[in-house]
Design an enzyme around this catalytic site. Sequence first.
Site, PDB file in Angstrom:
ATOM      1  N   SER A 171       0.846  -1.181  -0.123  1.00 52.40           N
ATOM      2  CA  SER A 171       0.037   0.164  -0.080  1.00 52.40           C
ATOM      3  C   SER A 171       0.771   1.326  -0.051  1.00 52.40           C
ATOM      4  O   SER A 171       2.241   1.324   0.464  1.00 52.40           O
ATOM      5  CB  SER A 171      -0.907  -0.082   1.089  1.00 52.40           C
ATOM      6  OG  SER A 171      -1.604  -1.038   1.322  1.00 52.40           O
TER       7      SER A 171
HETATM    8  N1  SAH Z   1      -0.433  -3.743   4.177  1.00 54.33           N
HETATM    9  C1  SAH Z   1       0.007  -4.606   2.958  1.00 54.33           C
HETATM   10  C2  SAH Z   1      -1.159  -5.019   2.237  1.00 54.33           C
HETATM   11  C3  SAH Z   1      -0.866  -5.714   1.232  1.00 54.33           C
HETATM   12  S1  SAH Z   1      -2.168  -5.966  -0.185  1.00 54.33           S
HETATM   13  C4  SAH Z   1       1.152  -3.971   2.306  1.00 54.33           C
HETATM   14  O1  SAH Z   1       1.206  -2.870   2.302  1.00 54.33           O
HETATM   15  O2  SAH Z   1       2.168  -4.629   2.008  1.00 54.33           O
HETATM   16  C5  SAH Z   1      -3.528  -6.835   0.769  1.00 54.33           C
HETATM   17  C6  SAH Z   1      -2.908  -8.432   1.010  1.00 54.33           C
HETATM   18  O3  SAH Z   1      -3.924  -9.171   1.411  1.00 54.33           O
HETATM   19  C7  SAH Z   1      -2.422  -9.054  -0.072  1.00 54.33           C
HETATM   20  O4  SAH Z   1      -1.276  -9.617   0.271  1.00 54.33           O
HETATM   21  C8  SAH Z   1      -3.572 -10.508  -0.103  1.00 54.33           C
HETATM   22  O5  SAH Z   1      -2.876 -11.642  -0.526  1.00 54.33           O
HETATM   23  C9  SAH Z   1      -3.925 -10.503   1.332  1.00 54.33           C
HETATM   24  N2  SAH Z   1      -5.191 -11.267   1.455  1.00 54.33           N
HETATM   25  C10 SAH Z   1      -6.264 -11.085   0.779  1.00 54.33           C
HETATM   26  N3  SAH Z   1      -7.283 -11.968   1.301  1.00 54.33           N
HETATM   27  C11 SAH Z   1      -6.874 -12.459   2.579  1.00 54.33           C
HETATM   28  C12 SAH Z   1      -7.330 -13.295   3.429  1.00 54.33           C
HETATM   29  N4  SAH Z   1      -8.594 -13.715   3.236  1.00 54.33           N
HETATM   30  N5  SAH Z   1      -6.495 -13.793   4.484  1.00 54.33           N
HETATM   31  C13 SAH Z   1      -5.230 -13.072   4.746  1.00 54.33           C
HETATM   32  N6  SAH Z   1      -4.668 -12.463   3.742  1.00 54.33           N
HETATM   33  C14 SAH Z   1      -5.388 -11.963   2.632  1.00 54.33           C
END
Ligand code: SAH
Length: 229
Positions: free
Chosen positions: A68
Amino acid sequence: MGHPPRDLTSQREGRRRLIERLREAGVRDLALLHAFDRVPRHLFVPAVFEARAYADEALPLGHGQTISRPTTHALYLASLGLKGNEKVLEVGTGSGFQTALLATLCRQVFSIERVPELAAAARARIEALGFTNVAVRAGDGSYGWRKYAPFDAILVSAGARDVPRPLIEQLRPGGQLLIPLGDEKSQELHRMVRTDEASLTDEVIAKVQFVALRGADGVEVQTERVTPC
Ligand code: SAH
């Protein structure tokens, strides 16, 4: 073979500019600004994007996911008003950058990532930085992490249609839940507070567009945009 180890102390100037950018965006909390100084974002992005690590942009992590924007993380963390003694659950570890920010701002962080390769990479980065108050595991975070509940705060970093019920159940009374709710086009970031056993307050704090929470209540979203309300 592979890349040489990346220097933990480099890119000071980049971090200084990012902190300036966060101040301009209205971030006033000194502990939060300090956390952005402490956690080197360039170690949380793929090496090819390292030069852009301190710009305010989301970057690809592979597996169709993104780290993000720093201002999104600041929005999440500022709206929680952490004091330092909290036990927090994060759903959607991704790169682990927000996980590391949380580790500097609260007592214990439990983080769940659906993609095992991302979970393993995030865990390795966090350990390399010497944090000892973080646990990362691969799995579907919409079920929460019952073993360590209740949590003072739960942060969901992917868009959902509805609030997964286990997350509400795993909030302690007074605990806060941040979750983007909506469809694949756009979502609203909700801040909910569990006031007692049975009730929740619910406030919309920003319009956002996140990657999808894939699991019980997931929707498909590809990019990220944030417009504070
Ligand atoms: N704060 C993180 C955001 C990553 S994007 C950063 O800045 O790096 C969101 C993440 O949520 C992705 O890596 C995706 O694989 C994960 N995600 C989506 N659905 C999920 C679920 N049900 N349980 C755990 N992770 C999930």
